[in-house]
Design a protein around this motif. Structure first.
Motif, PDB file in Angstrom:
ATOM      1  N   GLN A  32       0.819  -1.217   0.000  1.00 58.46           N
ATOM      2  CA  GLN A  32       0.000   0.000   0.000  1.00 58.46           C
ATOM      3  C   GLN A  32       0.851   1.263   0.000  1.00 58.46           C
ATOM      4  O   GLN A  32       0.344   2.364  -0.250  1.00 58.46           O
ATOM      5  CB  GLN A  32      -0.955   0.011   1.187  1.00 58.46           C
ATOM      6  CG  GLN A  32      -0.315   0.029   2.563  1.00 58.46           C
ATOM      7  CD  GLN A  32      -0.125  -1.365   3.143  1.00 58.46           C
ATOM      8  OE1 GLN A  32       0.216  -2.288   2.417  1.00 58.46           O
ATOM      9  NE2 GLN A  32      -0.352  -1.507   4.451  1.00 58.46           N
ATOM     10  N   ILE A  33       2.147   1.127   0.268  1.00 56.98           N
ATOM     11  CA  ILE A  33       3.046   2.286   0.200  1.00 56.98           C
ATOM     12  C   ILE A  33       3.017   2.910  -1.185  1.00 56.98           C
ATOM     13  O   ILE A  33       3.164   4.123  -1.345  1.00 56.98           O
ATOM     14  CB  ILE A  33       4.484   1.872   0.589  1.00 56.98           C
ATOM     15  CG1 ILE A  33       4.556   1.549   2.086  1.00 56.98           C
ATOM     16  CG2 ILE A  33       5.494   2.960   0.243  1.00 56.98           C
ATOM     17  CD1 ILE A  33       5.896   1.004   2.538  1.00 56.98           C
ATOM     18  N   VAL A  38       2.405  10.035  -5.233  1.00 58.12           N
ATOM     19  CA  VAL A  38       1.472  10.950  -5.881  1.00 58.12           C
ATOM     20  C   VAL A  38       2.114  12.333  -5.945  1.00 58.12           C
ATOM     21  O   VAL A  38       3.176  12.581  -5.373  1.00 58.12           O
ATOM     22  CB  VAL A  38       0.148  11.027  -5.091  1.00 58.12           C
ATOM     23  CG1 VAL A  38      -0.556   9.676  -5.103  1.00 58.12           C
ATOM     24  CG2 VAL A  38       0.384  11.493  -3.654  1.00 58.12           C
ATOM     25  N   THR A  39       1.470  13.233  -6.657  1.00 52.89           N
ATOM     26  CA  THR A  39       1.885  14.635  -6.630  1.00 52.89           C
ATOM     27  C   THR A  39       1.078  15.354  -5.556  1.00 52.89           C
ATOM     28  O   THR A  39       0.010  14.914  -5.142  1.00 52.89           O
ATOM     29  CB  THR A  39       1.654  15.309  -7.987  1.00 52.89           C
ATOM     30  OG1 THR A  39       0.271  15.172  -8.354  1.00 52.89           O
ATOM     31  CG2 THR A  39       2.521  14.667  -9.061  1.00 52.89           C
ATOM     32  N   THR A  95       8.113  16.124  -6.925  1.00 58.33           N
ATOM     33  CA  THR A  95       6.871  15.828  -6.228  1.00 58.33           C
ATOM     34  C   THR A  95       5.797  16.894  -6.454  1.00 58.33           C
ATOM     35  O   THR A  95       4.636  16.682  -6.089  1.00 58.33           O
ATOM     36  CB  THR A  95       7.119  15.693  -4.718  1.00 58.33           C
ATOM     37  OG1 THR A  95       7.725  16.899  -4.229  1.00 58.33           O
ATOM     38  CG2 THR A  95       8.028  14.503  -4.430  1.00 58.33           C
ATOM     39  N   ALA A  96       6.162  18.046  -7.031  1.00 63.29           N
ATOM     40  CA  ALA A  96       5.173  19.102  -7.256  1.00 63.29           C
ATOM     41  C   ALA A  96       4.277  18.778  -8.443  1.00 63.29           C
ATOM     42  O   ALA A  96       3.052  18.926  -8.379  1.00 63.29           O
ATOM     43  CB  ALA A  96       5.865  20.446  -7.465  1.00 63.29           C
ATOM     44  N   PHE A  97       4.870  18.317  -9.548  1.00 65.08           N
ATOM     45  CA  PHE A  97       4.101  18.048 -10.769  1.00 65.08           C
ATOM     46  C   PHE A  97       4.312  16.639 -11.316  1.00 65.08           C
ATOM     47  O   PHE A  97       3.734  16.287 -12.343  1.00 65.08           O
ATOM     48  CB  PHE A  97       4.469  19.071 -11.856  1.00 65.08           C
ATOM     49  CG  PHE A  97       4.173  20.488 -11.459  1.00 65.08           C
ATOM     50  CD1 PHE A  97       2.880  20.979 -11.474  1.00 65.08           C
ATOM     51  CD2 PHE A  97       5.198  21.336 -11.051  1.00 65.08           C
ATOM     52  CE1 PHE A  97       2.605  22.288 -11.108  1.00 65.08           C
ATOM     53  CE2 PHE A  97       4.933  22.647 -10.682  1.00 65.08           C
ATOM     54  CZ  PHE A  97       3.637  23.123 -10.706  1.00 65.08           C
ATOM     55  N   GLY A  98       5.137  15.847 -10.662  1.00 64.56           N
ATOM     56  CA  GLY A  98       5.342  14.478 -11.098  1.00 64.56           C
ATOM     57  C   GLY A  98       6.505  14.341 -12.076  1.00 64.56           C
ATOM     58  O   GLY A  98       6.964  15.321 -12.672  1.00 64.56           O
ATOM     59  N   HIS A 263      14.676   9.069   2.790  1.00 61.90           N
ATOM     60  CA  HIS A 263      15.711   8.314   2.087  1.00 61.90           C
ATOM     61  C   HIS A 263      15.210   6.926   1.684  1.00 61.90           C
ATOM     62  O   HIS A 263      15.686   6.371   0.695  1.00 61.90           O
ATOM     63  CB  HIS A 263      16.972   8.206   2.937  1.00 61.90           C
ATOM     64  CG  HIS A 263      17.926   9.339   2.717  1.00 61.90           C
ATOM     65  ND1 HIS A 263      18.988   9.275   1.843  1.00 61.90           N
ATOM     66  CD2 HIS A 263      17.951  10.590   3.249  1.00 61.90           C
ATOM     67  CE1 HIS A 263      19.634  10.423   1.853  1.00 61.90           C
ATOM     68  NE2 HIS A 263      19.026  11.239   2.702  1.00 61.90           N
ATOM     69  N   ASP A 264      14.288   6.384   2.454  1.00 62.06           N
ATOM     70  CA  ASP A 264      13.700   5.113   2.053  1.00 62.06           C
ATOM     71  C   ASP A 264      12.874   5.268   0.775  1.00 62.06           C
ATOM     72  O   ASP A 264      12.923   4.403  -0.108  1.00 62.06           O
ATOM     73  CB  ASP A 264      12.799   4.569   3.173  1.00 62.06           C
ATOM     74  CG  ASP A 264      13.587   4.034   4.357  1.00 62.06           C
ATOM     75  OD1 ASP A 264      14.801   3.795   4.210  1.00 62.06           O
ATOM     76  OD2 ASP A 264      12.982   3.849   5.431  1.00 62.06           O
ATOM     77  N   PHE A 265      12.146   6.389   0.670  1.00 61.18           N
ATOM     78  CA  PHE A 265      11.264   6.612  -0.487  1.00 61.18           C
ATOM     79  C   PHE A 265      11.330   8.079  -0.911  1.00 61.18           C
ATOM     80  O   PHE A 265      10.449   8.875  -0.586  1.00 61.18           O
ATOM     81  CB  PHE A 265       9.824   6.221  -0.147  1.00 61.18           C
ATOM     82  CG  PHE A 265       9.638   4.749   0.098  1.00 61.18           C
ATOM     83  CD1 PHE A 265       9.422   3.880  -0.961  1.00 61.18           C
ATOM     84  CD2 PHE A 265       9.697   4.246   1.387  1.00 61.18           C
ATOM     85  CE1 PHE A 265       9.264   2.519  -0.739  1.00 61.18           C
ATOM     86  CE2 PHE A 265       9.540   2.893   1.617  1.00 61.18           C
ATOM     87  CZ  PHE A 265       9.327   2.023   0.547  1.00 61.18           C
ATOM     88  N   PRO A 266      12.372   8.478  -1.659  1.00 59.83           N
ATOM     89  CA  PRO A 266      12.553   9.882  -2.038  1.00 59.83           C
ATOM     90  C   PRO A 266      11.433  10.440  -2.918  1.00 59.83           C
ATOM     91  O   PRO A 266      11.260  11.665  -2.973  1.00 59.83           O
ATOM     92  CB  PRO A 266      13.892   9.863  -2.803  1.00 59.83           C
ATOM     93  CG  PRO A 266      14.576   8.620  -2.375  1.00 59.83           C
ATOM     94  CD  PRO A 266      13.501   7.636  -2.098  1.00 59.83           C
ATOM     95  N   ALA A 267      10.695   9.588  -3.602  1.00 60.71           N
ATOM     96  CA  ALA A 267       9.673  10.068  -4.526  1.00 60.71           C
ATOM     97  C   ALA A 267       8.340  10.351  -3.848  1.00 60.71           C
ATOM     98  O   ALA A 267       7.414  10.848  -4.491  1.00 60.71           O
ATOM     99  CB  ALA A 267       9.459   9.046  -5.646  1.00 60.71           C
ATOM    100  N   ILE A 268       8.219  10.050  -2.560  1.00 59.00           N
ATOM    101  CA  ILE A 268       6.982  10.333  -1.847  1.00 59.00           C
ATOM    102  C   ILE A 268       6.989  11.796  -1.402  1.00 59.00           C
ATOM    103  O   ILE A 268       7.965  12.259  -0.808  1.00 59.00           O
ATOM    104  CB  ILE A 268       6.829   9.402  -0.630  1.00 59.00           C
ATOM    105  CG1 ILE A 268       6.604   7.964  -1.108  1.00 59.00           C
ATOM    106  CG2 ILE A 268       5.673   9.838   0.255  1.00 59.00           C
ATOM    107  CD1 ILE A 268       6.463   6.957   0.013  1.00 59.00           C
ATOM    108  N   PRO A 269       5.924  12.558  -1.690  1.00 51.55           N
ATOM    109  CA  PRO A 269       5.893  13.971  -1.276  1.00 51.55           C
ATOM    110  C   PRO A 269       6.046  14.121   0.235  1.00 51.55           C
ATOM    111  O   PRO A 269       5.640  13.244   1.003  1.00 51.55           O
ATOM    112  CB  PRO A 269       4.504  14.446  -1.741  1.00 51.55           C
ATOM    113  CG  PRO A 269       4.075  13.473  -2.768  1.00 51.55           C
ATOM    114  CD  PRO A 269       4.698  12.165  -2.404  1.00 51.55           C
ATOM    115  N   SER A 270       6.596  15.239   0.635  1.00 56.09           N
ATOM    116  CA  SER A 270       6.862  15.458   2.057  1.00 56.09           C
ATOM    117  C   SER A 270       5.593  15.388   2.903  1.00 56.09           C
ATOM    118  O   SER A 270       5.626  14.939   4.045  1.00 56.09           O
ATOM    119  CB  SER A 270       7.542  16.813   2.255  1.00 56.09           C
ATOM    120  OG  SER A 270       6.731  17.869   1.743  1.00 56.09           O
TER     121      SER A 270
END
Length: 380
Positions: A32-33, A38-39, A95-98, A263-270
């Motif tokens: 589910q992670i 998403v953006t 992460t702002a626009f993908g 660092h585990d998932f850099p592509a996940i938005p803050s």
């Protein structure tokens, strides 16, 4: 001059960084992670409001006295500018626009850059990728201090100077350690920034320009928010190289404190990083973490076991793999050449996971917490 730093070198390790294996294991256990990739449309409005607020402050500052302008630069403008550098950090991960709109992210980063006063968005992106890919990598991860910094800033007084000069080192260190060609987007970043600075100067004079520059310089040096520079990767607990901060300042710093999660998932938005800890508590609850960046800075200055050398360092190839060879007395199963076992990560565990009361290279209890026995699931 203060206590002399006891460390004389980095903590060299011969294992790969842990985050890659953690990522694979977590995705397998918690699929589910993937829903968090998403953006964040709300993020763009927050950044735009912060930029607008700084423009309003430039108008208000023009009629203030110089002491008042510098005061507000440190307390208010600096906090916003530092937060904008962390917004740029988020934007650098698209992460702002993908990822399908990477160019939009780059120019939005330039927009977020405007109140900071100096062009840094594109240059930061260029080197930050290496920080993730080559974490702790000798001459590849320019987030690491140089050996000269570790030796020159070797007591409490000099560590205060080092913290104050931190913005300068972040600019100059990449040029000295791993220089890269200037890109077209960096030129665009420079041109757009100069236009904005010139517009502020033309509209309201020199004082607002100084307000923006001073806010950036002061907030990235000796400032409560700048504690994240130290808390993220400086080794307060022996063997751990990435730490999270779970305190209230995350509310104004785009959750940069959730640094292990990042660092585990850099592509996940803050904005989604706190959900990581809720989804996978078994991967985070037993790791050491912080609750006060001010305490982190205090300990950095006055604890002789901590200084610029308090970082884990490794020799990495361009594929991101740690080099192991007989010529350097390479270790196996977490043992150093002299046969003494590292308290670092080995076969998925941290040496002993203990925290000493204070003043020890094995960790600090006052203000720094660790839960459990130090087990780190599925680390390499």
């Amino acid at each position: 001059m203060g206590a002399k730093v006891s460390r004389e070198d980095f903590q060299w390790t011969y294992t790969d960084q842990p985050h890659g294996d953690r990522r694979k294991a977590m995705l397998k256990k918690y699929p589910q992670i993937k829903q968090l990739f998403v953006t964040d449309n709300h993020f763009t409005y927050v950044v735009a409001a912060m930029v607008a607020m700084q423009v309003v402050m430039c108008y208000l500052v023009k009629d203030m006295s110089w002491p008042a302008a510098i005061f507000w630069a440190y307390v208010f403008g600096g906090s916003i500018n530092h937060s904008l550098t962390l917004a740029i950090h988020d934007i650098s991960h698209n992460t702002a626009f993908g990822y399908h709109h990477s160019r939009w992210n780059r120019y939005f980063g330039m927009f977020a850059n405007l109140p900071i006063g100096v062009p840094m968005s594109i240059g930061f992106k260029k080197y930050h990728i290496d920080h993730h890919r080559y974490l702790g990598g000798d001459n590849l991860d320019v987030d690491l201090p140089t050996e000269w910094e570790g030796r020159f800033f070797g007591n409490s007084f000099m560590k205060i100077i080092w913290l104050f000069l931190n913005p300068l080192f972040y600019v100059l260190r990449p040029l000295a350690v791993n220089p890269k060609p200037i890109t077209t987007l960096e030129i665009h970043n420079l041109f757009i920034q100069l236009l904005f600075d010139g517009w502020i100067l033309h509209m309201w004079g020199v004082k607002p320009v100084v307000y923006l520059f001073a806010g950036t310089l002061l907030s990235l040096g000796l400032h409560p928010i700048s504690g994240h520079f130290i808390s993220e990767h400086y080794m307060y607990t022996q063997g751990f190289e990435t730490y999270s901060y779970y305190g209230s300042l995350n509310l104004i710093t785009f959750n940069v404190g959730y640094h292990v999660e990042h660092h585990d998932f850099p592509a996940i938005p803050s904005s989604k990083l706190p959900l990581m800890k809720k989804i996978a508590p078994d991967y985070y609850d037993e790791l050491p973490f912080y609750t006060s960046w001010c305490k982190v800075l205090w300990d950095f200055v006055f604890d002789p076991a901590i200084g610029p050398f308090a970082r884990i360092r490794r020799d990495i190839d361009l594929k991101g793999k740690t080099k192991v060879s007989e010529s350097n007395g390479a270790i196996q199963n977490g043992h150093q050449p002299n046969g003494v076992k590292q308290n670092g990560i080995s076969n998925g565990h941290v040496g002993n996971g203990k925290i000493c009361s204070k003043g020890s290279s094995n960790g600090i209890a006052n203000g720094h917490m660790v839960n459990g026995n130090g087990h780190v699931p599925m680390q390499s």
